[in-house]
Design an enzyme around this catalytic site. Sequence first.
Site, PDB file in Angstrom:
ATOM      1  N   TYR A   1      -6.431  -0.933  -9.256  1.00 49.59           N
ATOM      2  CA  TYR A   1      -6.460   0.329  -8.501  1.00 49.59           C
ATOM      3  C   TYR A   1      -6.177   0.114  -7.010  1.00 49.59           C
ATOM      4  CZ  TYR A   1      -7.646   2.912 -12.625  1.00 49.59           C
ATOM      5  OH  TYR A   1      -7.567   3.476 -13.868  1.00 49.59           O
TER       6      TYR A   1
ATOM      7  N   HIS B   1      -8.050  14.313 -14.150  1.00 49.00           N
ATOM      8  CA  HIS B   1      -8.258  12.876 -14.356  1.00 49.00           C
ATOM      9  C   HIS B   1      -8.737  12.194 -13.090  1.00 49.00           C
ATOM     10  CE1 HIS B   1      -5.350  12.725 -18.064  1.00 49.00           C
ATOM     11  NE2 HIS B   1      -6.502  13.308 -18.325  1.00 49.00           N
TER      12      HIS B   1
ATOM     13  N   GLY C   1       6.542  17.301 -16.743  1.00 48.93           N
ATOM     14  CA  GLY C   1       6.471  15.858 -16.506  1.00 48.93           C
ATOM     15  C   GLY C   1       5.367  15.138 -17.238  1.00 48.93           C
TER      16      GLY C   1
ATOM     17  N   LEU D   1      11.844  15.463 -18.486  1.00 52.19           N
ATOM     18  CA  LEU D   1      13.124  14.737 -18.522  1.00 52.19           C
ATOM     19  C   LEU D   1      13.675  14.699 -19.936  1.00 52.19           C
ATOM     20  CD1 LEU D   1      14.986  13.161 -16.614  1.00 52.19           C
ATOM     21  CD2 LEU D   1      13.833  11.072 -17.295  1.00 52.19           C
TER      22      LEU D   1
HETATM   23  N1  APR Z   1      11.417  14.377 -14.175  1.00 52.23           N
HETATM   24  C1  APR Z   1      10.762  14.980 -15.202  1.00 52.23           C
HETATM   25  N2  APR Z   1      10.101  14.308 -16.170  1.00 52.23           N
HETATM   26  C2  APR Z   1      10.098  12.954 -16.082  1.00 52.23           C
HETATM   27  C3  APR Z   1      10.763  12.252 -15.049  1.00 52.23           C
HETATM   28  C4  APR Z   1      11.440  13.022 -14.061  1.00 52.23           C
HETATM   29  N3  APR Z   1      12.092  12.440 -13.055  1.00 52.23           N
HETATM   30  N4  APR Z   1      10.596  10.914 -15.258  1.00 52.23           N
HETATM   31  C5  APR Z   1       9.840  10.797 -16.371  1.00 52.23           C
HETATM   32  N5  APR Z   1       9.556  12.018 -16.878  1.00 52.23           N
HETATM   33  C6  APR Z   1       8.786  12.347 -18.077  1.00 52.23           C
HETATM   34  C7  APR Z   1       8.899  11.314 -19.182  1.00 52.23           C
HETATM   35  O1  APR Z   1      10.001  11.632 -20.021  1.00 52.23           O
HETATM   36  C8  APR Z   1       7.551  11.504 -19.911  1.00 52.23           C
HETATM   37  O2  APR Z   1       7.669  12.501 -20.922  1.00 52.23           O
HETATM   38  O3  APR Z   1       7.422  12.375 -17.695  1.00 52.23           O
HETATM   39  C9  APR Z   1       6.613  12.008 -18.823  1.00 52.23           C
HETATM   40  C10 APR Z   1       5.620  10.952 -18.371  1.00 52.23           C
HETATM   41  O4  APR Z   1       4.788  10.659 -19.468  1.00 52.23           O
HETATM   42  P1  APR Z   1       3.617   9.592 -19.286  1.00 52.23           P
HETATM   43  O5  APR Z   1       4.154   8.381 -18.614  1.00 52.23           O
HETATM   44  O6  APR Z   1       2.954   9.457 -20.623  1.00 52.23           O
HETATM   45  O7  APR Z   1       2.608  10.259 -18.247  1.00 52.23           O
HETATM   46  P2  APR Z   1       1.554  11.422 -18.540  1.00 52.23           P
HETATM   47  O8  APR Z   1       2.030  12.301 -19.634  1.00 52.23           O
HETATM   48  O9  APR Z   1       1.241  12.046 -17.239  1.00 52.23           O
HETATM   49  O10 APR Z   1       0.266  10.583 -19.050  1.00 52.23           O
HETATM   50  C11 APR Z   1      -0.915  11.320 -19.280  1.00 52.23           C
HETATM   51  O11 APR Z   1      -2.105   9.249 -19.714  1.00 52.23           O
HETATM   52  O12 APR Z   1      -2.414   7.072 -19.138  1.00 52.23           O
HETATM   53  C12 APR Z   1      -2.953   8.327 -19.045  1.00 52.23           C
HETATM   54  O13 APR Z   1      -4.388   9.071 -17.372  1.00 52.23           O
HETATM   55  C13 APR Z   1      -3.058   8.740 -17.613  1.00 52.23           C
HETATM   56  O14 APR Z   1      -2.758  10.946 -16.676  1.00 52.23           O
HETATM   57  C14 APR Z   1      -2.170   9.967 -17.524  1.00 52.23           C
HETATM   58  C15 APR Z   1      -2.105  10.450 -18.961  1.00 52.23           C
END
Ligand code: APR
Length: 239
Positions: free
Chosen positions: A55, A108, A175, A202
């Site tokens: 962190y 979160h 996202g 995306l």
């Molecule tokens: N624009 C739009 N979407 C995007 C972009 C972009 N430039 N880049 C990536 N993405 C999309 C990816 O395709 C994916 O579907 O954003 C999403 C990110 O997914 P994750 O990495 O799984 O993140 P998230 O969904 O926020 O994770 C949820 O999981 O690990 C835990 O606590 C953590 O808050 C997090 C939670």
Amino acid sequence: MGQERIVILTGAGLSAESGISTFRDRDGIWAKYDYRDVATPEGFARNPVRVHEFYNMRRRAHGGVRANAAHHALARLEREHEGEVWIVTQNVDALHEEAGSRNLIHMHGEIFQALCAACGDRRRWTGDLSLETECAACGKAGGMRPDVVWFGEMPYHMERIRTLLEDADLFLSIGTSGNVYPAAGFVAEARSCGAHTVELNLESSEGRSLFAEAIYGPATQVVPAYVDRLLRGDIPHTP
Ligand code: APR
């Protein structure tokens, strides 16, 4: 658009173009770290030094990034839309705040907040944390941790979020990969209460089939364009 209430769930993809790694993309955080080691209470109990280092590295990386056009478009929507706009973010960064969003819930937690496990004190924290860090409230060392929700812990403000979803007319998911509950279930809750549901991402997420509408592309392109259309009132959405 009239007085519709808009509820927006955001995830790591919203901050990706600001330079913050997502979690599950090919080069994402969980491709480099095992979440069981750095984002669970058990991992913290097993090796608190490793968790603090993880962190501290992320907190430093968050220090040098800026809100992008998607964050600013959502803050504009909150300012200019007649009805209420709420953001429920899974992100622990401070980019929604930097863009000016005020109706904001960090389900979160926040990377720039520290929590004392001994006395429950929470306060803004921008520097490193370690086992030696003393709590500013109770003075004890060894119990300070990032105020972020780890796997297996209850996300924050769930009652408030459920109420927002019940009253939403429009639910946007931006996202997020739709992998982590309870956030991944919000679309079904909003839809069952009559909201129109739109995924802006995306690429197609795990929950794609649950959304009435989907718009794909980088957040800095699709979010400002969608907000423009909303504010021009040219999005006839049916619940
Ligand atoms: N624009 C739009 N979407 C995007 C972009 C972009 N430039 N880049 C990536 N993405 C999309 C990816 O395709 C994916 O579907 O954003 C999403 C990110 O997914 P994750 O990495 O799984 O993140 P998230 O969904 O926020 O994770 C949820 O999981 O690990 C835990 O606590 C953590 O808050 C997090 C939670």
